[in-house]
Write an enzyme that holds these catalytic residues in place. Sequence first.
Site, PDB file in Angstrom:
ATOM      1  N   CYS A 100       0.827  -1.203   0.000  1.00  0.00           N
ATOM      2  CA  CYS A 100       0.000   0.000   0.000  1.00  0.00           C
ATOM      3  C   CYS A 100       0.867   1.260   0.000  1.00  0.00           C
ATOM      4  O   CYS A 100       0.607   2.204  -0.753  1.00  0.00           O
ATOM      5  CB  CYS A 100      -0.929   0.001   1.206  1.00  0.00           C
ATOM      6  SG  CYS A 100      -2.005   1.457   1.311  1.00  0.00           S
ATOM      7  N   CYS A 197      -6.077  -2.547   7.995  1.00  0.00           N
ATOM      8  CA  CYS A 197      -7.220  -1.634   7.903  1.00  0.00           C
ATOM      9  C   CYS A 197      -8.448  -2.230   7.230  1.00  0.00           C
ATOM     10  O   CYS A 197      -9.570  -1.813   7.512  1.00  0.00           O
ATOM     11  CB  CYS A 197      -6.803  -0.355   7.184  1.00  0.00           C
ATOM     12  SG  CYS A 197      -6.416  -0.568   5.426  1.00  0.00           S
TER      13      CYS A 197
END
Length: 357
Positions: A100, A197
């Site tokens: 990410c 997340c």
Amino acid sequence: MMKKERIVVAMSGGVDSSLSAALLLEQGCEVIGMTMRLSEETRAASPDDLNSVEDARRVAEVLGIRHYIMDLTAMFEETVIDYFLSEYQCGRTPNPCVVCNRHIKFGKLLHEAEKLGASCIATGHYARVDCGKDGVYRLRKGQDREKDQSYVLYGLDQTSLARVRFPLGGFSKQEARVLADEYHLPVAHKTESQEICFIPNDDYKSYLRKHRPECVRIGDIVDARGNVLGSHAGVSFYTIGQRKGLGIAASQPLYVTALDAAENRVVVGTADAVYAQELMAVHLNWTMWDTLREERLVKAKIRYGKREAEARIVPLADGALQVRFAEPQRAVTPGQSVVFYEDDVVLGGGVIDKVIA
């Protein structure tokens, strides 16, 4: 009158990114907040974390800065989530934060910041960047070694390091909390999340069962000689070094030492068998040069939160890297990142591909 430097801050709605925006604003920068919407399916949130996008918006309002929301759910699913699922399906343990950071936060966000006329982006990571007299940018550990997040940033190169800021690199987490209070940020006392997340309730096994049901595949748990000791529901649900949940009665504790997805086997052994002294790394990135041309003595870290250990790294003809530690390391795990340091400088890193005893 000198024009203010325009900086885009990646605002997640947490304390660190919010404080980063406040600090840059105080330094005289023109700050723009950007919140990336990454996944529709997030972990079950605590009362302090019900709506990160709304929290970021509130902070931007308090600071009096522009705030934008960027919908990256499609890109995130293709780049990060699919990678995460595929790695587990192959019997490897992925590191989605590294992917990410490289492709989303310091890839796509940098591109979007350019469109807004920003010179650089900033995040709330506890790391530092400086430029030496030689004109080379160096990624360094955060001042607070307990909070240091440089491990997940090894994918940055000179181009990106020249255009990133880490305002919290010189602070401890405790100092950041105090400052957030002094700036009257509405998230100053927000709890900090430690989970991935996009995984609801931090339950990656349920997430795998839902999104990759083919991971549920009964097979054998065997010892190093191939003797069957028990059964498992899928290699994806095990990690190297795991002891609990094996369901095996043995005269001494047994640990997962290898995951053989091709044969659908979980291999177990004694505590000594969990240690390895050598590994092969691939998908390498170097922060200060394009490639490593000769062997080098470094400090290497094989997972976030673990201390570095002395190692010799040797580049191979096929583009892979041989990493041999001075002392055996516990639970060297394919799919995880190995990151290399000299003092507090991050040299680069790669993905652990093979483990050699």
